[in-house]
Write a protein that holds these residues in place. Structure first.
Motif, PDB file in Angstrom:
ATOM      1  N   GLU A  43       0.825  -1.206   0.000  1.00 17.22           N
ATOM      2  CA  GLU A  43       0.000   0.000   0.000  1.00 17.22           C
ATOM      3  C   GLU A  43       0.862   1.261   0.000  1.00 17.22           C
ATOM      4  OE1 GLU A  43      -4.059  -1.048   2.360  1.00 17.22           O
ATOM      5  OE2 GLU A  43      -2.238  -1.246   3.546  1.00 17.22           O
ATOM      6  N   SER A  44       1.880   1.287   0.857  1.00 19.97           N
ATOM      7  CA  SER A  44       2.756   2.458   0.945  1.00 19.97           C
ATOM      8  C   SER A  44       3.437   2.751  -0.382  1.00 19.97           C
ATOM      9  CB  SER A  44       3.802   2.233   2.040  1.00 19.97           C
ATOM     10  OG  SER A  44       4.711   3.306   2.093  1.00 19.97           O
ATOM     11  N   GLN A  45       3.933   1.714  -1.041  1.00 18.82           N
ATOM     12  CA  GLN A  45       4.600   1.893  -2.332  1.00 18.82           C
ATOM     13  C   GLN A  45       3.631   2.370  -3.403  1.00 18.82           C
ATOM     14  OE1 GLN A  45       7.842   1.527  -3.675  1.00 18.82           O
ATOM     15  NE2 GLN A  45       8.335   1.811  -1.509  1.00 18.82           N
ATOM     16  N   PHE A  46       2.405   1.888  -3.346  1.00 20.90           N
ATOM     17  CA  PHE A  46       1.414   2.311  -4.334  1.00 20.90           C
ATOM     18  C   PHE A  46       1.217   3.825  -4.278  1.00 20.90           C
ATOM     19  CE2 PHE A  46      -2.998   3.415  -5.353  1.00 20.90           C
ATOM     20  CZ  PHE A  46      -3.073   2.956  -6.652  1.00 20.90           C
ATOM     21  N   TYR A  47       0.979   4.358  -3.084  1.00 18.75           N
ATOM     22  CA  TYR A  47       0.742   5.799  -2.949  1.00 18.75           C
ATOM     23  C   TYR A  47       2.011   6.597  -3.221  1.00 18.75           C
ATOM     24  CZ  TYR A  47      -3.770   4.572  -0.953  1.00 18.75           C
ATOM     25  OH  TYR A  47      -5.033   4.072  -0.782  1.00 18.75           O
ATOM     26  N   GLN A  48       3.145   6.063  -2.816  1.00 18.38           N
ATOM     27  CA  GLN A  48       4.392   6.781  -3.059  1.00 18.38           C
ATOM     28  C   GLN A  48       4.652   6.922  -4.552  1.00 18.38           C
ATOM     29  OE1 GLN A  48       7.761   5.535  -0.676  1.00 18.38           O
ATOM     30  NE2 GLN A  48       9.216   6.058  -2.293  1.00 18.38           N
ATOM     31  N   GLN A  49       4.464   5.837  -5.303  1.00 16.68           N
ATOM     32  CA  GLN A  49       4.676   5.902  -6.756  1.00 16.68           C
ATOM     33  C   GLN A  49       3.649   6.816  -7.420  1.00 16.68           C
ATOM     34  OE1 GLN A  49       5.195   2.044  -8.669  1.00 16.68           O
ATOM     35  NE2 GLN A  49       6.261   1.219  -6.875  1.00 16.68           N
ATOM     36  N   ALA A  50       2.417   6.765  -6.956  1.00 19.55           N
ATOM     37  CA  ALA A  50       1.370   7.615  -7.541  1.00 19.55           C
ATOM     38  C   ALA A  50       1.682   9.093  -7.309  1.00 19.55           C
ATOM     39  CB  ALA A  50       0.015   7.259  -6.946  1.00 19.55           C
ATOM     40  N   LEU A  51       2.080   9.445  -6.097  1.00 21.60           N
ATOM     41  CA  LEU A  51       2.373  10.843  -5.781  1.00 21.60           C
ATOM     42  C   LEU A  51       3.606  11.342  -6.521  1.00 21.60           C
ATOM     43  CD1 LEU A  51       1.591  10.717  -1.964  1.00 21.60           C
ATOM     44  CD2 LEU A  51       0.363  12.077  -3.664  1.00 21.60           C
ATOM     45  N   GLN A  52       4.538  10.449  -6.800  1.00 23.36           N
ATOM     46  CA  GLN A  52       5.720  10.831  -7.568  1.00 23.36           C
ATOM     47  C   GLN A  52       5.385  11.047  -9.036  1.00 23.36           C
ATOM     48  OE1 GLN A  52       8.391   7.580  -6.700  1.00 23.36           O
ATOM     49  NE2 GLN A  52       9.238   8.562  -4.868  1.00 23.36           N
ATOM     50  N   LYS A  53       4.418  10.314  -9.541  1.00 19.85           N
ATOM     51  CA  LYS A  53       4.110  10.371 -10.971  1.00 19.85           C
ATOM     52  C   LYS A  53       3.188  11.529 -11.340  1.00 19.85           C
ATOM     53  CE  LYS A  53       2.160   7.835 -14.871  1.00 19.85           C
ATOM     54  NZ  LYS A  53       1.711   6.533 -15.417  1.00 19.85           N
ATOM     55  N   PHE A  54       2.136  11.751 -10.567  1.00 17.77           N
ATOM     56  CA  PHE A  54       1.088  12.675 -10.985  1.00 17.77           C
ATOM     57  C   PHE A  54       1.312  14.078 -10.431  1.00 17.77           C
ATOM     58  CE2 PHE A  54      -1.123   8.476 -11.006  1.00 17.77           C
ATOM     59  CZ  PHE A  54      -1.279   8.389 -12.380  1.00 17.77           C
ATOM     60  N   GLN A  55       1.022  15.065 -11.279  1.00 21.98           N
ATOM     61  CA  GLN A  55       1.126  16.466 -10.921  1.00 21.98           C
ATOM     62  C   GLN A  55      -0.265  17.009 -10.556  1.00 21.98           C
ATOM     63  OE1 GLN A  55       4.307  17.670 -10.873  1.00 21.98           O
ATOM     64  NE2 GLN A  55       4.816  15.577 -11.508  1.00 21.98           N
ATOM     65  N   SER A  56      -0.271  18.222 -10.006  1.00 25.44           N
ATOM     66  CA  SER A  56      -1.552  18.843  -9.638  1.00 25.44           C
ATOM     67  C   SER A  56      -2.500  18.925 -10.825  1.00 25.44           C
ATOM     68  CB  SER A  56      -1.312  20.244  -9.070  1.00 25.44           C
ATOM     69  OG  SER A  56      -0.604  20.181  -7.853  1.00 25.44           O
ATOM     70  N   SER A  57      -1.961  19.245 -12.006  1.00 23.03           N
ATOM     71  CA  SER A  57      -2.800  19.367 -13.198  1.00 23.03           C
ATOM     72  C   SER A  57      -3.467  18.047 -13.561  1.00 23.03           C
ATOM     73  CB  SER A  57      -1.973  19.877 -14.382  1.00 23.03           C
ATOM     74  OG  SER A  57      -0.883  19.015 -14.644  1.00 23.03           O
ATOM     75  N   ASP A  58      -2.817  16.924 -13.244  1.00 18.60           N
ATOM     76  CA  ASP A  58      -3.414  15.614 -13.533  1.00 18.60           C
ATOM     77  C   ASP A  58      -4.672  15.398 -12.696  1.00 18.60           C
ATOM     78  OD1 ASP A  58      -1.359  14.827 -15.371  1.00 18.60           O
ATOM     79  OD2 ASP A  58      -0.057  14.387 -13.665  1.00 18.60           O
ATOM     80  N   PHE A  59      -4.642  15.885 -11.448  1.00 20.37           N
ATOM     81  CA  PHE A  59      -5.802  15.707 -10.570  1.00 20.37           C
ATOM     82  C   PHE A  59      -6.956  16.617 -10.981  1.00 20.37           C
ATOM     83  CE2 PHE A  59      -2.318  14.038  -7.994  1.00 20.37           C
ATOM     84  CZ  PHE A  59      -2.885  12.879  -7.494  1.00 20.37           C
ATOM     85  N   THR A  60      -6.652  17.853 -11.357  1.00 17.31           N
ATOM     86  CA  THR A  60      -7.733  18.744 -11.785  1.00 17.31           C
ATOM     87  C   THR A  60      -8.314  18.278 -13.116  1.00 17.31           C
ATOM     88  OG1 THR A  60      -6.061  20.238 -12.720  1.00 17.31           O
ATOM     89  CG2 THR A  60      -6.893  20.749 -10.528  1.00 17.31           C
ATOM     90  N   SER A  61      -7.464  17.754 -14.006  1.00 17.37           N
ATOM     91  CA  SER A  61      -7.963  17.221 -15.279  1.00 17.37           C
ATOM     92  C   SER A  61      -8.869  16.018 -15.059  1.00 17.37           C
ATOM     93  CB  SER A  61      -6.788  16.826 -16.181  1.00 17.37           C
ATOM     94  OG  SER A  61      -6.027  17.957 -16.541  1.00 17.37           O
ATOM     95  N   ALA A  62      -8.640  15.307 -13.960  1.00 22.77           N
ATOM     96  CA  ALA A  62      -9.458  14.128 -13.650  1.00 22.77           C
ATOM     97  C   ALA A  62     -10.786  14.505 -13.008  1.00 22.77           C
ATOM     98  CB  ALA A  62      -8.690  13.193 -12.729  1.00 22.77           C
ATOM     99  N   GLY A  63     -11.016  15.807 -12.764  1.00 25.45           N
ATOM    100  CA  GLY A  63     -12.309  16.240 -12.254  1.00 25.45           C
ATOM    101  C   GLY A  63     -12.332  16.695 -10.817  1.00 25.45           C
TER     102      GLY A  63
END
Length: 439
Positions: A43-63
């Protein structure tokens, strides 16, 4: 300065046993702790990799309304999972054993984009809850059981957050689904390699339906364990709080009404329902699974705090879209005129009705300054126009409490139109810094 995780690690033996005295642990207890440690690192690695990959713009683009809403939550959850892993590893060592080594975590397409990541995170957190709940009966030491329970309650909070971030019901069921370690690995093992957990995983199961899944959907599956004919195979739906699973022939696996939230799906070789009590669950007939599905039939206002217009971050809904927009009086007049014209055209049987429908266009240009300074908040479902009264008789003397039913010098009418397509919430005068004038 030492971190909280460091203090927790140092305190782990005390947290588990209440005194710095090493005691022999039951081998099954140790196996459960070591398996839990692998899942926490997963679980820890999943969130760590996700936070490293995605930028703020990716989250706003996702809605997401504000990228910091999911980012803050994912960051906090990642920190919790890392702390859980640290304490579990120190506890295992204090009991004279070593954590499982060499595990590698590859999340592949689960991190393709933010909607997929958020949906996968929802599965991950439900697995975490199910794993701790399903292993509780395996732990013989009551102190270890209590310590594991203190992690379970936090995992349940994570699960609620992920339900909201996926526009699902925050707490969809009164009871959660307990999963045995071999059942948890049927889902998690796709992301874990390079280590031996000491547990034989169930065969994985994949739901092959595309799009959203809801009541009336016929589910289809694939699995390495399903080869050729599916004769004699059955679909089992396990829902929290139900004594047993719901059983269907595999080719008639239709989601029934009344289910909300997570469902554990199994394929079995007989039609005997699976017991929701993990102690008594008969696994000998399980061919594959579980696969986790989420049935989201309800929308909550809480989802609107995270997602634009209360929409989902990638999933679709059959509900008609509704938006609230602030528009100028001229735009409002135009909308009402169009609606009135359409209504008059459809229902007119005389020239007088036609004249009445046309009258507002003559009065539009004479709108007073007091009206043109305002703004109106309008709810429009699907952009549909609504009929409106368009009586062009001279307007009475006005005051701020005057209600004008037709477009004119000042229209303060509020409420829903006859067909419900337009709702005027109220009028706002920018010169009064947004103070609303209402009836």
């Amino acid at each position: 300065m030492p971190s909280l995780a460091t203090f927790l690690a140092l305190a782990a033996p005390l947290m588990v046993y209440g005194a710095p005295v090493r005691r022999a642990a039951n081998s099954t207890d140790l196996l459960v702790l070591k398996f839990a440690d692998v899942l926490e690192n997963f679980e820890s690695q999943f969130y760590q990799q996700a936070l490293q990959k995605f930028q703020s713009s990716d989250f706003t683009s996702a809605g997401f309304v504000d990228a910091q809403v999911p980012i803050q939550q994912f960051t906090a959850i990642q920190s919790d999972e890392a702390s859980h892993a640290t304490v579990l590893e120190t506890t295992i060592q204090s009991l004279g054993d070593s954590p499982i080594q060499g595990c590698q975590f590859n999340f592949g397409s689960a991190l393709n984009d933010v909607p997929t990541m958020a949906a996968t995170a929802r599965v991950v957190e439900n697995l975490g809850v199910g794993a701790y709940l399903g292993a509780a009966h395996l732990i013989s030491d009551p102190v270890l059981l209590t310590a594991a329970g203190s992690i379970l309650t936090v995992e349940a909070r994570h699960q609620t957050i992920l339900n909201v971030l996926n526009n699902g019901v925050s707490i969809p069921q009164a009871f959660d689904i307990a999963l045995l370690p071999n059942e948890v690995l049927a889902v998690a093992s796709a992301f874990i390699s390079g280590c031996d957990t000491g547990i034989q995983a169930n065969q994985p199961l994949t739901i092959t339906n595309t799009g959203s899944v809801g009541p009336g959907t016929t589910l289809t599956f694939s699995s390495p364990a399903i080869n050729g004919s599916t004769d004699g195979l059955f679909c089992q739906m396990l829902v929290g709080g139900m004594p047993t699973s719901i059983t269907f022939p595999i080719d008639q696996c239709v989601v029934p009404d009344g289910i909300e939230g997570p469902v554990g799906l199994f394929i079995t070789s007989d039609m005997q329902p699976l017991n929701n009590n993990v102690r008594d669950r008969a696994n000998q007939a399980v061919v594959a699974g579980p696969a986790m599905a989420f049935i989201d039939t309800q929308k909550q206002l809480l989802g609107q705090l995270a997602l634009a217009n209360g929409g989902s971050n990638g999933s679709s809904s059959g509900d008609a879209s509704t938006s609230t927009t602030t528009i100028t009086p001229a735009q409002a007049t135009s909308i009402i005129q169009s609606a009135a014209s359409a209504s008059a055209t459809d229902g007119a049987a005389s020239a007088s009705a036609t004249d009445s429908a046309a009258a507002p266009s003559g009065t539009d240009s004479s709108s007073g300054a007091s009206a043109t300074q305002g703004a109106v908040s309008v709810d429009a479902g699907n952009g549909a126009a609504a009929p409106s009264s368009t009586d062009s008789a001279a307007a009475p003397a006005e005051s701020d409490n005057t209600v004008v039913a037709a477009p004119g010098t000042r229209n303060l009418q509020t409420g829903t139109t006859a067909n419900g397509a337009i709702t005027v919430n109220g009028w706002v005068d920018p010169s009064q810094q947004g103070q609303q004038s209402s009836n």
